[in-house]
Design a protein around this motif. Structure first.
Motif, mmCIF file in Angstrom:
data_model
loop_
_atom_site.group_PDB
_atom_site.id
_atom_site.type_symbol
_atom_site.label_atom_id
_atom_site.label_comp_id
_atom_site.label_asym_id
_atom_site.label_seq_id
_atom_site.Cartn_x
_atom_site.Cartn_y
_atom_site.Cartn_z
ATOM 1 N N SER A 1 0.838 -1.201 0.000
ATOM 2 C CA SER A 1 0.000 0.000 0.000
ATOM 3 C C SER A 1 0.870 1.248 0.000
ATOM 4 C CB SER A 1 -0.911 -0.006 1.234
ATOM 5 O OG SER A 1 -1.850 1.050 1.170
ATOM 6 N N VAL A 2 0.359 2.312 -0.639
ATOM 7 C CA VAL A 2 1.131 3.537 -0.831
ATOM 8 C C VAL A 2 0.318 4.753 -0.403
ATOM 9 C CG1 VAL A 2 2.110 5.065 -2.582
ATOM 10 C CG2 VAL A 2 2.565 2.617 -2.690
ATOM 11 N N ASP A 3 0.970 5.636 0.331
ATOM 12 C CA ASP A 3 0.410 6.955 0.640
ATOM 13 C C ASP A 3 1.129 7.963 -0.245
ATOM 14 O OD1 ASP A 3 -0.339 9.410 1.713
ATOM 15 O OD2 ASP A 3 1.020 9.225 3.444
ATOM 16 N N HIS A 4 0.380 8.628 -1.124
ATOM 17 C CA HIS A 4 0.980 9.573 -2.065
ATOM 18 C C HIS A 4 1.221 10.958 -1.454
ATOM 19 C CE1 HIS A 4 -0.901 6.627 -4.911
ATOM 20 N NE2 HIS A 4 0.274 6.783 -5.490
ATOM 21 N N GLN A 5 0.829 11.128 -0.204
ATOM 22 C CA GLN A 5 1.032 12.393 0.513
ATOM 23 C C GLN A 5 0.372 13.576 -0.203
ATOM 24 O OE1 GLN A 5 5.170 13.017 1.475
ATOM 25 N NE2 GLN A 5 5.420 11.007 2.399
ATOM 26 N N GLY B 1 -2.775 14.880 2.776
ATOM 27 C CA GLY B 1 -2.399 15.095 4.164
ATOM 28 C C GLY B 1 -2.684 13.907 5.060
ATOM 29 N N GLU B 2 -3.283 14.204 6.201
ATOM 30 C CA GLU B 2 -3.568 13.181 7.206
ATOM 31 C C GLU B 2 -4.558 12.143 6.692
ATOM 32 O OE1 GLU B 2 -2.992 11.268 10.767
ATOM 33 O OE2 GLU B 2 -1.930 13.017 9.963
ATOM 34 N N GLU B 3 -5.445 12.562 5.802
ATOM 35 C CA GLU B 3 -6.465 11.638 5.291
ATOM 36 C C GLU B 3 -5.835 10.476 4.526
ATOM 37 O OE1 GLU B 3 -10.489 11.673 2.467
ATOM 38 O OE2 GLU B 3 -9.304 13.507 2.772
ATOM 39 N N SER B 4 -4.878 10.771 3.637
ATOM 40 C CA SER B 4 -4.255 9.696 2.859
ATOM 41 C C SER B 4 -3.353 8.837 3.741
ATOM 42 C CB SER B 4 -3.459 10.266 1.683
ATOM 43 O OG SER B 4 -2.416 11.116 2.119
ATOM 44 N N LEU B 5 -2.719 9.429 4.743
ATOM 45 C CA LEU B 5 -1.923 8.649 5.683
ATOM 46 C C LEU B 5 -2.809 7.700 6.476
ATOM 47 C CD1 LEU B 5 0.784 8.024 7.000
ATOM 48 C CD2 LEU B 5 0.394 9.952 8.571
ATOM 49 N N GLU B 6 -3.999 8.169 6.811
ATOM 50 C CA GLU B 6 -4.934 7.323 7.546
ATOM 51 C C GLU B 6 -5.396 6.140 6.693
ATOM 52 O OE1 GLU B 6 -6.731 5.666 10.532
ATOM 53 O OE2 GLU B 6 -5.498 7.472 10.715
ATOM 54 N N GLY C 1 3.954 -1.070 3.539
ATOM 55 C CA GLY C 1 3.451 0.240 3.130
ATOM 56 C C GLY C 1 4.571 1.247 2.974
ATOM 57 N N ALA C 2 4.260 2.346 2.297
ATOM 58 C CA ALA C 2 5.252 3.402 2.102
ATOM 59 C C ALA C 2 4.549 4.722 1.856
ATOM 60 C CB ALA C 2 6.160 3.072 0.921
ATOM 61 N N SER C 3 5.174 5.813 2.302
ATOM 62 C CA SER C 3 4.711 7.164 2.000
ATOM 63 C C SER C 3 5.648 7.761 0.956
ATOM 64 C CB SER C 3 4.697 8.028 3.262
ATOM 65 O OG SER C 3 3.686 7.595 4.151
ATOM 66 N N LEU C 4 5.080 8.229 -0.146
ATOM 67 C CA LEU C 4 5.875 8.721 -1.277
ATOM 68 C C LEU C 4 5.587 10.198 -1.514
ATOM 69 C CD1 LEU C 4 5.190 5.702 -3.688
ATOM 70 C CD2 LEU C 4 7.087 5.984 -2.086
ATOM 71 N N ASP C 5 6.641 10.969 -1.707
ATOM 72 C CA ASP C 5 6.498 12.417 -1.895
ATOM 73 C C ASP C 5 6.229 12.709 -3.373
ATOM 74 O OD1 ASP C 5 6.540 15.138 -1.824
ATOM 75 O OD2 ASP C 5 8.520 15.317 -0.853
ATOM 76 N N VAL C 6 4.982 12.555 -3.780
ATOM 77 C CA VAL C 6 4.596 12.732 -5.179
ATOM 78 C C VAL C 6 4.752 14.185 -5.618
ATOM 79 C CG1 VAL C 6 2.677 12.598 -6.814
ATOM 80 C CG2 VAL C 6 3.053 10.754 -5.158
ATOM 81 N N ALA C 7 4.410 15.113 -4.743
ATOM 82 C CA ALA C 7 4.453 16.538 -5.102
ATOM 83 C C ALA C 7 5.877 16.963 -5.480
ATOM 84 C CB ALA C 7 3.933 17.385 -3.950
ATOM 85 N N SER C 8 6.867 16.553 -4.702
ATOM 86 C CA SER C 8 8.255 16.917 -5.003
ATOM 87 C C SER C 8 8.729 16.254 -6.286
ATOM 88 C CB SER C 8 9.177 16.522 -3.839
ATOM 89 O OG SER C 8 8.849 17.256 -2.677
ATOM 90 N N TYR C 9 8.342 15.003 -6.462
ATOM 91 C CA TYR C 9 8.733 14.264 -7.670
ATOM 92 C C TYR C 9 8.124 14.916 -8.916
ATOM 93 C CZ TYR C 9 9.464 10.244 -10.779
ATOM 94 O OH TYR C 9 9.838 9.431 -11.820
#
Length: 465
Positions: A53-57, A60-65, A83-91
Motif C-alpha cells: 500500500s502507498v500513501d501519495h502524501q 495530508g492526514e487523510e491519505s496517511l490514515e 506500506g510506504a509514504s511517497l512524496d509525489v508533489a516533489s517528484y
C-alpha cells in the motif's frame, strides 16, 4: 461473483498454485475486495499473499490514515503488509510532469522494488470492468490510431513476474455488493467524485447513459479490448519483420533510410505501424506535440516521386524524400560543423573520414582496373598535394566530353543524391583547388590512354556506420 472471477482467472491463466502474490491495496472497495477474494483462495491454492500500500502524501492526514487503515485490516485478516509514504508533489515538480503520472511512476517503482524483494510471481491490481470501459472511452476520444486504441491489459510482464487484473470481468456494482456481503468497510477518496478529472467525468456523466442501453457493456468492451490486443500483436510482429527487411538504421548518426517504393508495396496497416516503430527508435521519448497530423504528412511525403521534399517534425527531426529515398534524421546531427572537413591526402597514405569511410592513395607502376570507387591518373595531370574535403558554395567541375563546367549542386540533383548526404560528400581536389573527383559520381580527368609521370591510384571504401 467468485465463480465468475475464477473462470476468468483460469481462462487467462492469471494465477497458479504455490505462487507469491503481491496485492496493491489503497483502502478503496476495489482493492479491499481483491485482497479479501485472494485471501479466500490462499489455502486452496497455497498462495503467499502480501498487501502493498502507498500513501501519495497528496491529501495530508487523510491519505496517511488510508495507509494505516489498510495495515490494520491486514492484521485482522492475517495478511502480510508493506506500506510506504511517497512524496509525489516533489517528484512531480522535479520532473515537470502531471500529478497523476508522478504518482503512477513512484507507485510502480515501489511495487517493482517489492516484487524483487519477495521474488513475487504476480502483482494483483483491482481494476474492474467499469474501469476498462472508461479507459476505452477516453482512448476513443483522443486516439486516432487503432495501434493505440487499447484497454487495460488483463496481464503483462512486470519485474520478476506479471501484473494481473482478475476483476476486469465484473462491474463496480458487483464489487460493492461483495464488500457489503462480506462486511468490508472500505475508505472512499473524496476526489473520486470531482468531475474535473477526466476519468471521473466519464464515470459519472457518460457511463450511466451507456449502461441504460447495455448493462453488460463491461463484457462487450473487455472482449473488444482482448481481440484488439491480439490483432495488434500480430500486426506489430509483421511490421517488425517489414522494418527488418526494408529499413536501414544508422545508429551512430541517428539516421534511418529506406526506399519509398518498397515501403509502399506493403499493406497500409503495416506501413503505419512501421512508421511508428521508426519514430520509437529515433525518439528517446515521443514528443507530446507529435500527432496523427504528422502521420498524414509522412504518408503524403511518401507518395512524392520526383525531386527533394522535406518535413519538420518535433524535436528537430527531419523527414526527407529525395527521389524516392526516404530519410529520417535529426537536424542537429547533420548541421554539426564537424561534418565539414578538409584534409591533405598523402601519397602513399590512408585517411579515415568522419563517417568511417576511408580513402587510400598509392603510386602504381601501371594502370590497373578501376570502377566508380577507384580512380587512376597521372601525377603530371594534377598539382600535388591532393586534398579531400566537403563541398563549398559555388563548386564546379569539368570532365572529358563536357563543354565548360557544371555546378556540383546540379550533379547531385542529376544523380538524385539526398539533400542530407550532400554536405558530407567527399570531393578530391589538387593543390590549386581543381576538382578532380566527385567520388562515386564524376571523374574530372581522362582515365584512358598512356600518360607520362607516376600513376596515382585512389581507392574509396565506404564506412559501415
Amino acid at each position: 461473483m467468485k465463480q465468475e472471477v475464477l473462470t476468468f482467472i483460469k481462462k487467462h491463466q492469471l494465477l497458479r498454485k504455490n505462487a507469491t502474490v503481491l496485492v496493491g491495496v489503497s483502502g478503496g472497495p476495489d482493492s479491499m475486495a481483491l485482497l479479501h477474494f485472494l485471501l479466500s483462495l490462499e489455502h486452496e491454492w497455497n498462495l503467499n499473499i502480501v498487501a502493498v500500500s502507498v500513501d501519495h502524501q497528496l491529501r495530508g492526514e487523510e491519505s496517511l490514515e488510508d495507509l494505516r487503515y489498510v495495515e490494520r485490516i491486514c492484521n485482522e485478516w492475517g495478511a502480510e503488509f508493506v506500506g510506504a509514504s511517497l512524496d509525489v508533489a516533489s517528484y512531480r515538480k522535479k520532473h515537470g510532469i502531471g500529478t497523476e503520472l508522478a504518482g503512477r511512476e513512484l507507485r510502480y517503482r515501489f511495487f517493482e522494488q517489492q516484487m524483487e524483494l519477495y521474488q513475487a510471481d504476480f502483482l494483483a491490481l483491482g481494476h474492474h470492468g467499469d474501469d476498462q470501459v472508461e479507459t476505452m472511452l477516453m482512448k476513443m476520444s483522443r486516439t486516432a490510431s487503432s495501434s493505440f486504441f487499447n484497454g487495460i491489459p488483463v496481464h503483462r510482464e512486470f519485474s520478476t513476474g506479471y501484473i494481473i487484473r482478475p476483476f476486469l470481468c465484473i462491474t463496480k456494482e458487483i464489487l460493492e455488493n461483495y464488500c457489503k456481503e462480506n462486511h468490508i468497510e472500505a475508505r472512499i477518496d473524496a476526489t473520486n467524485f470531482e468531475t474535473e478529472y477526466t476519468r471521473n467525468f466519464y464515470r459519472h456523466k457518460v457511463m450511466p447513459l451507456i449502461k441504460e442501453k447495455n448493462s453488460n457493456i463491461h463484457m462487450t468492451v473487455q472482449h473488444l479490448s482482448e481481440t484488439l490486443s491480439e490483432d495488434e500483436e500480430f500486426l506489430r510482429k509483421e511490421a517488425e519483420k517489414m522494418v527488418d527487411e526494408l529499413v536501414d538504421f544508422q545508429g551512430e548518426n541517428g539516421m534511418v533510410t529506406f526506399h519509398a517504393e518498397l515501403f509502399k508495396n506493403r499493406a497500409q496497416a503495416l506501413q503505419r505501424r512501421a512508421y511508428h516503430l521508426i519514430l520509437n527508435y529515433l525518439y528517446d521519448v515521443l514528443p507530446k506535440d507529435l500527432s496523427y497530423g504528422h502521420e498524414e504528412q509522412f504518408f503524403a511525403l511518401l507518395q512524392r516521386k520526383e525531386g527533394n521534399a522535406q518535413l519538420d517534425f518535433p524535436s528537430a527531426l527531419k523527414l526527407e524524400n529525395s527521389y524516392g529515398r526516404m530519410t529520417f534524421y535529426f537536424a542537429e546531427h547533420h548541421e554539426d560543423p564537424n561534418l565539414s572537413y578538409h584534409y591533405t591526402l598523402d601519397i602513399p597514405g590512408k585517411l579515415k573520414l568522419p563517417d568511417g569511410s576511408t580513402i587510400t592513395a598509392n603510386f602504381a607502376e601501371k594502370n590497373t582496373e578501376q570502377n566508380t570507387l577507384s580512380y587512376i591518373f597521372s601525377s603530371e595531370q594534377v598539382k600535388l598535394p591532393l586534398h579531400i574535403r566537403t563541398r563549398k558554395p559555388g563548386d564546379r567541375m569539368s570532365w572529358k566530353g563536357l563543354n565548360g563546367s557544371k555546378k556540383l549542386k546540379d550533379i547531385f540533383i542529376d544523380a538524385k543524391i539526398p539533400l542530407s548526404a550532400r554536405e558530407s560528400w567527399p570531393v578530391i581536389t589538387d593543390d590549386e583547388g581543381k576538382i578532380i573527383w566527385l567520388i562515386g559520381l564524376k571523374k574530372g580527368q581522362p582515365t584512358s590512354g598512356l600518360v607520362r609521370g607516376a600513376t596515382i591510384h585512389l581507392l574509396y571504401e565506404k564506412g559501415k556506420n
